[in-house]
Enzyme design. Structure first.
Site, PDB file in Angstrom:
ATOM      1  N   TYR A  22       0.763  -1.194   0.003  1.00  0.00           N
ATOM      2  CA  TYR A  22       0.018   0.084  -0.009  1.00  0.00           C
ATOM      3  C   TYR A  22       0.870   1.193   0.080  1.00  0.00           C
ATOM      4  CZ  TYR A  22       1.442  -0.618   4.811  1.00  0.00           C
ATOM      5  OH  TYR A  22       2.101  -0.463   5.882  1.00  0.00           O
ATOM      6  N   GLY A  23       2.132   1.160   0.027  1.00  0.00           N
ATOM      7  CA  GLY A  23       3.120   2.396   0.315  1.00  0.00           C
ATOM      8  C   GLY A  23       4.196   2.314  -0.702  1.00  0.00           C
ATOM      9  N   THR A  24       5.489   2.554  -0.099  1.00  0.00           N
ATOM     10  CA  THR A  24       6.488   2.577  -1.110  1.00  0.00           C
ATOM     11  C   THR A  24       6.947   1.517  -1.902  1.00  0.00           C
ATOM     12  OG1 THR A  24       8.054   2.009   0.662  1.00  0.00           O
ATOM     13  CG2 THR A  24       7.607   4.482   0.595  1.00  0.00           C
ATOM     14  N   LEU A  25       6.524   0.266  -1.864  1.00  0.00           N
ATOM     15  CA  LEU A  25       6.600  -0.726  -2.775  1.00  0.00           C
ATOM     16  C   LEU A  25       5.809  -0.778  -3.840  1.00  0.00           C
ATOM     17  CD1 LEU A  25       6.797  -3.758   0.070  1.00  0.00           C
ATOM     18  CD2 LEU A  25       8.595  -2.908  -1.496  1.00  0.00           C
ATOM     19  N   GLU A  97      10.833  -4.595   5.681  1.00  0.00           N
ATOM     20  CA  GLU A  97      10.079  -3.942   6.560  1.00  0.00           C
ATOM     21  C   GLU A  97      10.369  -4.155   8.015  1.00  0.00           C
ATOM     22  OE1 GLU A  97       7.607  -2.171   5.322  1.00  0.00           O
ATOM     23  OE2 GLU A  97       7.217  -3.319   3.336  1.00  0.00           O
TER      24      GLU A  97
END
Length: 190
Positions: A22-25, A97
């Site tokens: 949901y983010g920087t990936l 993570e």
């Protein structure tokens, strides 16, 4: 005797884990390079754009780092990308993570097909939801992070939310990730 030979056959390298990012990936964001590496080495494949079945708070922490809080019912239906990841790929993601360091925690989340996928999946039926894994904020700071954001969250981590994101190597190196979070949650809101 037959049972013993059956067991190892199930744990072949074809075992993949579905991971909701949901983010920087996500494509177009700073840590997607890792996902691209995994795709190149055959350790990950893109499965589509999906949305959480329940509402969850998606908030920013220090350095505009995104965090999904495991508080179903608050926040928004969060949009993200789904990847099928090999065991090797999963251990690379767990490392990124900070699973062993108490940064994030990998737990299950239920997804519904996002709008764009409606043609391929029967979204009218409840069977179109699936349970996958996601990296949530660790329990040790989740509550403080929610309070610090004053209950404000967003439905997707976009260029707008990512504006001001600071890459790991560009952050003060003498402080740990958890130090950054502690400082952030105890600082006054903007």
């Amino acid at each position: 005797m037959g049972h013993e030979t059956m067991m190892p056959a199930k744990t072949t390298t074809t075992t993949t884990t579905l991971v909701f990012t949901y983010g920087t990936l996500k494509r177009g964001f700073s840590n997607h390079v890792l996902m691209q590496d995994l795709i190149r080495s055959g350790d990950a494949s893109f499965k589509g754009v999906y949305q959480t079945l329940d509402k969850y708070p998606l908030v920013c922490g220090p350095y505009r780092v995104p965090f999904l809080l495991n508080k179903p019912g608050s926040g928004h239906h969060v949009t993200g990308e789904l990847y099928a990841v090999s065991p090797r790929g999963l251990s690379r993601l767990d490392e990124l993570e900070g699973i062993s360091r108490g940064h994030y925690i990998r737990q299950q989340i239920r997804l519904a097909a996002a709008e764009e996928e409606e043609g391929d999946l029967e979204t009218e039926t409840s069977s179109s939801s699936c349970v996958v894994e996601a990296y949530y904020a660790h329990k040790s700071y989740e509550e403080e992070l929610w309070k610090r954001n004053r209950g404000r969250s967003f439905g997707a981590y976009t260029e707008n939310e990512a504006r001001g994101y600071v890459k790991r190597n560009d952050r003060p190196q003498h402080l740990s990730f958890l130090d950054h979070i502690r400082i952030f949650v105890s600082s006054p809101c903007d």
